[in-house]
Design a protein around this motif. Structure first.
Motif: not given
Length: 814
Positions: A448-450, A484-492, A530-539, A541-547
């Motif tokens: 996935p690309m933001f 199919r993209i799912s959005y996840l918050l990376i733990d910091t 924030v990480k965007a991860q698709d529903g493929g196998s194996p999935p 993903s890509s990350n983006v910085t939110v300020k």
């Protein structure tokens, strides 16, 4: 190469099998079967001859492809044999062509195998020789000499080989006989000649029976009745200018095209010298294609000549005069091929979808290309449209395989329209196109690309929890589940707490919400990933910085730093009476913890004892005199200054500035001593003293009640142990140590001492004994315990009345 004889078939037929092994997956098999076999008759055991099990034919989806022979030969997949599909008439199928064969291919998959099968149709004697005419009338002059040729006649037999025309017989042979001759192409014909002299007066008319027989078993025959009429003398027969006429004609020439002009002369005069031309021997099919002008001898085309049907025609022509004399000749016509047939493309196997990660060389389709023309006109070159990751390879004669020869990318080209082009080498060349549609199936090869490299958003402080801030959005070039993209918050962590306690991300929509209310004065900005991860196998993903930038809100009033407001004393600024206009009395200093426009402060004079004497600087808060101080001005001046910020709505704070207009301190003290502020201060002090006394009394009574309750509880416990009959068992805690038998304490006591530089704030805590179920029986240890407690109280600097209370508690434990 080997031959196999097939004997004792259900129809007692024999077949010859020829197997050609060509490659690992390609072989050629040849069978031969008689014509006119019934439907369902056995042809050959294909599975056995290929060396495979019949189950392999079923699992591989074996089927017959290509050719026009699929209706005549059928594959029984369950038994692995070839059987007759429809009755085969060799003459109808191949005419005079020999050998007559049915050519087709058998294809299997998993793995893909291609086998060429040739079934030769053997002739049976099912056709009798046939003459073009059933009866002929011939006139012969009585003066004809023995050996004179009367006519040439031939019969046609649709069969070939031994079943074809074998010979002729004549009956009777009193005056006439025949010679059996062969034409250059091997066709036999009968030449009727006079064997003995004729006498019209004795026998004017004769009937001859000419019989054509074949060589089949049983033998078949055809009969021609020849009626002979003896005429008076015409002693010169027509003579052709050439013994054999040869001509050539292109196929598909229009009707009426002249092929050749025949010419014959007769030395007789009058009607005996007039020559007419007639077809002598020919089949019905040839008679439909050509026309012979009886007077001029011009041979023209009347039908459609096709090189693919017949390449050579041989026609017998007879020249007759009016006196009954005749002679015969042969006309050989060669058909010239023209490029009138375009190549034919047949799709034999095709997979309409292929994965985009398929390796180079993956087979997509197999096609069959044929051109019924001959020579260069029948040579075909096959290709596909350029600039596509596919190539065409020649596998077997007339067969081409379409394979991949490059990288497939569904995201760039999801569908390919592949066009096969077959071009022959004729002049002009003819071509045929066939287009197939190939779809590329998706694999998960794109993360996935933001939409943005970095996101920024503003939140106004004091926001409600759950506030929707904005949404991040990512796109995936793949399709279906892979997109199919799912959005996840990376733990910091932020300020020692998980980022999830500050912000949340919706997994489906990417919506970002505030979990808590933000305070600009504590957090001005922060960032997370924030990480965007698709529903493929194996999935993937890509990350983006939110300020997140917290925007300030005017939620803090200004705070006055100077002058300091105290409740117990009055601070006054002193102004000499000799002060000039603009004299700086003091400066009000204030700050606002907000930022920006919300922190811009302005100062205004709200109240004043004498407004005409002082002013306050709007921006700097400086209090200055605006006129000359006089003796009439009061010594005590009270100024109320309001400090206002620039927020919307604005917030403010007030400060009271006391100003003493005097030249000496005694004058100032006498004025401020009688102030009513003293009275207010004394009233407030009395209130706080009464309140403190009430609180201390309450705490004392509470402590007293608690101490009495504890003492009563412990006394009851000791009484219960004293009246009980339980034996006294000495118990030594694990940390008890008395190696010499002269220990000072029989129990372990824990003391927690906290010391500070101020002894009044020191703390001393007593832990419980190591066991509460041991009764101390040795009274000699009491003095020692009291000395130890006295020592600890001295260390902790505690009052002796508390020591007495602790000593009483220890005695009670005894």
């Amino acid at each position: 190469m080997h031959f196999v004889d097939l004997e004792e078939t259900p129809h007692k037929l024999q077949a010859l099998l020829l197997v050609f092994l060509m490659e690992d997956t390609v072989s050629q098999i040849r069978y031969s079967v008689p014509e006119e076999m019934r439907k369902g008759s056995f042809v050959g055991n294909l599975a056995e001859d290929l060396g495979v099990d019949a189950k392999r034919l079923r699992s591989g989806g074996a089927r017959i492809v290509s050719g026009d022979s699929s209706e005549f030969i059928r594959l029984d997949v369950d038994k692995g044999i070839l059987v007759v599909g429809e009755r085969v008439d060799r003459e109808q199928l191949c005419g005079q062509t020999s050998p007559c064969s049915l050519n087709f291919e058998m294809i299997m998959t998993n793995p893909m195998q291609l086998h060429s099968v040739v079934v030769e149709i053997l002739d049976v004697n099912d056709n009798a020789p046939v003459f073009h005419e059933k009866e002929m009338h011939v006139e012969v002059v009585e003066s004809a000499l023995p050996g004179t040729e009367i006519l040439q006649v031939s019969a046609s037999d649709a069969d070939v080989g031994v079943n074809a025309l074998h010979g002729y017989t004549l009956h009777p042979t009193t005056h006439f006989n025949i010679k059996v001759l062969s034409s250059p192409n091997g066709h036999k014909y009968a030449q009727l000649y006079l064997s003995s002299a004729l006498d019209r007066e004795k026998e004017e008319k004769m009937l001859l029976t000419l019989t054509a027989v074949d060589g089949g078993e049983p033998q078949r025959s055809g009969v021609l009745k020849i009626h002979i009429t003896v005429r008076d003398t015409n002693d010169n027969a027509p003579v052709f200018t050439q013994p054999i006429f040869k001509a050539s004609v292109k196929e598909n020439v229009p009707k009426g095209t002249l092929v050749v002009s025949l010419s014959a002369t007769d030395a007789d005069e009058g009607m005996n010298g007039r020559v007419t031309y007639h077809f002598n021997r020919m089949s019905n099919k040839v008679a439909e294609l050509f026309h012979l002008d009886g007077n001029s001898g011009d041979l023209t085309v009347t039908g459609m000549i096709d090189y693919e049907d017949n390449k050579l025609y041989e026609i017998g022509v007879q020249a007759k005069d009016q006196g009954g004399q005749s002679t015969s000749t042969n006309v050989i016509i060669e058909v010239i091929d023209v490029n009138d047939n375009a190549p034919m493309i047949t799709l034999t196997s095709f997979s309409n979808t292929v994965a985009e990660d398929s390796p180079t060389g993956t087979t997509i389709a197999i096609i069959n290309v044929k051109d019924v023309d001959s020579g260069k006109n029948g040579k075909v070159d096959c290709s596909v449209n350029p600039n596509i990751p596919f190539a065409i390879q020649s596998s077997l004669k007339n067969y081409y395989t379409l394979v991949t020869n490059g990288v497939l990318d569904r995201e760039q080209h999801p569908v390919y329209n592949i066009t096969f082009t077959a071009v022959d080498e004729g002049n002009p060349p003819l071509s045929e196109n066939k287009t197939i549609t190939l779809r590329i199936s998706d694999v998960n090869d794109n993360a996935p690309m933001f939409e943005q490299m970095i996101y920024e958003a503003n939140i106004l402080e004091n926001n409600p929890p759950g506030l929707h801030v904005f949404s991040v959005k990512a796109h995936d070039s793949d399709s279906g589940q892979n997109a199919r993209i799912s959005y996840l918050l990376i733990d910091t962590e932020l300020n020692g707490s998980p980022i999830s306690t500050y912000i949340s991300v919706n997994a489906e929509s990417g919506a970002i919400q505030a979990v808590r209310s933000f305070d600009y004065e504590q957090i001005k900005d922060f960032q997370f990933h924030v990480k965007a991860q698709d529903g493929g196998s194996p999935p993937l993903s890509s990350n983006v910085t939110v300020k997140i930038l917290i925007q300030d809100q005017n939620d803090n009033p200004p705070q006055v730093l100077y002058p300091v407001q105290t409740g117990g004393s009055v601070v006054a600024e002193m102004v000499p009476r000799s002060a000039e206009v603009g004299y700086l009395v003091t400066k009000v200093v204030a700050v606002d913890v907000d930022s920006g426009q919300n922190a811009w402060l302005s100062y205004k004079l709200q109240k004043a004892t004498d407004r005409a004497l002082f002013e306050v600087g709007l921006q700097n808060g400086e209090i200055r005199t605006i006129r000359q101080v006089t003796d009439k001005d009061a010594v005590k001046q009270r100024l109320t200054v309001i400090v206002e910020d620039n927020g919307q709505p604005s917030r403010s704070a007030t400060v009271i500035v006391n100003v003493a207009v005097a030249d000496s301190f005694p004058e100032v003290l006498s004025e401020f001593t009688d102030s009513t502020h003293d009275k207010e201060y004394n009233d407030n002090l009395t209130f706080y003293l009464v309140l403190a006394l009430a609180v201390v009394s309450f705490l004392f009574i509470t402590c007293l009640v608690v101490i009495i309750s504890v003492k009563i509880y412990r006394w009851r416990q000791s009484r219960i142990l004293y009246h009980s009959s339980l034996p006294v068992i000495p118990y030594y805690p694990p940390r008890y140590s008395d190696t010499l038998g002269t220990g000072t304490l029989q129990h372990v006591y824990n003391y927690e001492v906290c010391r500070t530089t101020d002894s009044r704030k020191s703390d001393c805590k007593f832990g419980r004994a190591a066991s509460q179920n041991v009764l101390v029986m040795d009274p000699s240890s009491t003095g020692t315990m009291q000395r130890m407690l006295r020592k600890w109280f001295a260390v902790c600097d505690l009052p002796l009345n508390l020591f007495a209370l602790c000593t009483c508690s220890v005695d009670t434990r005894r």
